[in-house]
Scaffold this active site. Sequence first.
Site, PDB file in Angstrom:
ATOM      1  N   LYS A  17      32.813  43.909  38.804  1.00 50.88           N
ATOM      2  CA  LYS A  17      33.233  45.187  38.196  1.00 50.88           C
ATOM      3  C   LYS A  17      33.620  44.987  36.737  1.00 50.88           C
ATOM      4  CE  LYS A  17      35.859  45.663  41.778  1.00 50.88           C
ATOM      5  NZ  LYS A  17      36.602  45.890  42.987  1.00 50.88           N
ATOM      6  N   ASP A  67      29.526  46.348  45.506  1.00 51.15           N
ATOM      7  CA  ASP A  67      30.893  45.911  45.781  1.00 51.15           C
ATOM      8  C   ASP A  67      31.692  47.007  46.462  1.00 51.15           C
ATOM      9  OD1 ASP A  67      33.266  44.183  45.562  1.00 51.15           O
ATOM     10  OD2 ASP A  67      33.954  45.867  44.346  1.00 51.15           O
ATOM     11  N   HIS A  69      43.028  42.536  34.149  1.00 47.94           N
ATOM     12  CA  HIS A  69      42.948  42.860  35.575  1.00 47.94           C
ATOM     13  C   HIS A  69      44.011  42.081  36.322  1.00 47.94           C
ATOM     14  CE1 HIS A  69      41.167  44.168  39.354  1.00 47.94           C
ATOM     15  NE2 HIS A  69      41.521  42.970  39.794  1.00 47.94           N
ATOM     16  N   SER A  99      33.937  40.091  43.694  1.00 43.94           N
ATOM     17  CA  SER A  99      34.216  41.526  43.733  1.00 43.94           C
ATOM     18  C   SER A  99      34.875  41.975  42.425  1.00 43.94           C
ATOM     19  CB  SER A  99      35.130  41.814  44.935  1.00 43.94           C
ATOM     20  OG  SER A  99      35.707  43.073  44.849  1.00 43.94           O
ATOM     21  N   ARG A 155      34.798  44.873  54.090  1.00 43.68           N
ATOM     22  CA  ARG A 155      35.697  43.719  54.226  1.00 43.68           C
ATOM     23  C   ARG A 155      37.079  44.154  54.676  1.00 43.68           C
ATOM     24  NH1 ARG A 155      35.756  41.714  48.592  1.00 43.68           N
ATOM     25  NH2 ARG A 155      37.357  40.311  49.339  1.00 43.68           N
TER      26      ARG A 155
END
Length: 431
Positions: free
Chosen positions: A191, A165, A86, A187, A172
């Site tokens: 995931k 989320d 990620h 967040s 947000r």
Amino acid sequence: MVESFDAVDVIRMKRDRQTLSPEAINWVIDAYTRGVVADEQMSALAMAIFLNGMDRTEISRWTQAMIDSGERMNFQALSRPTADKHSTGGVGDKITLPLAPLVASFGVAVPQLSGRGLGHTGGTLDKMEAIPGWQADLSNERMMEILDTVGAVICAAGSGLAPADKKLYALRDTTSTVECIPLIASSIMSKKIAEGTGALVLDVKTGPGAFMKLEQDARELARTMVDLGKDHGVNTVALLTDMSRPLGRTVGNALEVRESVEVLAGGGPSDVVRLTVALAQEMLAAAGVKDADVEAALRDGRAMDSWKKMVAAQGGDPEAPLPVAKHTQDVLAETDGVLTEMDAMSVGVASWRLGAGRARQGDPVQAGAGVEIHAVPGERVTRGQKLFTLHTDTPERFERALESLTGGATIDPDAADGTGAREDVVIDRID
Ligand code: URA
């Protein structure tokens, strides 16, 4: 149903710098997902967290509550180990495209559940969708099938993963509470943990083109995410990487696919290759593959074979010509000298304004739009030489893209060759 807490009490606790109890966190996330806690109440709580922070136990509980808000995937039935990557997002960050097939070519399954772009950083799905025929949406069954046969999948994350989320991130975005380490870490990690990967490598970017402008904040984010991953049984490591300038020489969807294919063919810009190789080595090590010669897999076509199979498995034609924009405009160097700086944010915003990105969720993007970079910091340029080529289908966009590039590249007539050249895209490793 009798509610066990009152949203106003939870907000007040965080406003007054108290630690939220596990029960309060579980309740507020669950009640927000059910619609019992209203958006304005969650906005206030997000701002209180933004201002007053959360400790490690609160972040861990908050993450778990977001995981529990939806389904969890399970890759244990696969015949291969899994590893996932990620990135916190940057300009020209196309690394997932060469990385997923490269790692898969060593027998590791890479389930890259990705998103579409919002703002100046592009989304991996937008890039892949530039390939004619390629489809982002897959059923879970089809995804498993591709992982078992090809090994790599890049697809859209289903709406069942961490729905709390999804709701909170959108909120947000509109309440200026995105740049907050506990909220970003929970967040991203909710995931990734819900996805069920065995190993996770994080690419945490720092510099003017990243969420985390300051290295010290990026380090704290990386540390928080690595700890969260480990707390939840995922073998997690982070690389801290430079986003002071764009990655590679292209920004934009089809343009970045082209550059990724160059990397898979054994070429491509050195920073893109370096980061792809570094992340691949980390993913393979985390998945238990020892002494993998990843550079050889780029040179000898194994990674390219895996890319072609991955694209074809999702309906794409890996041999089809990529879309090109209808109009181009060059930006020329105004003086002789050494290009000492290139601002990632200026280039990212220019590409976005040319049509490569979207301003609102659901807006279409142009596959061919973006910015080609002809010179990088450290290189000597001469007056009139091309610095950038802008690409778009809608030429009225050139003016605002040019505005964004104004001051985005600095040429110093007196600097020595090599001034401003990037030392290494990988700044540090955090485990
Ligand atoms: N990406 C995410 O998924 N969440 C954040 O909060 C920031 C970036």
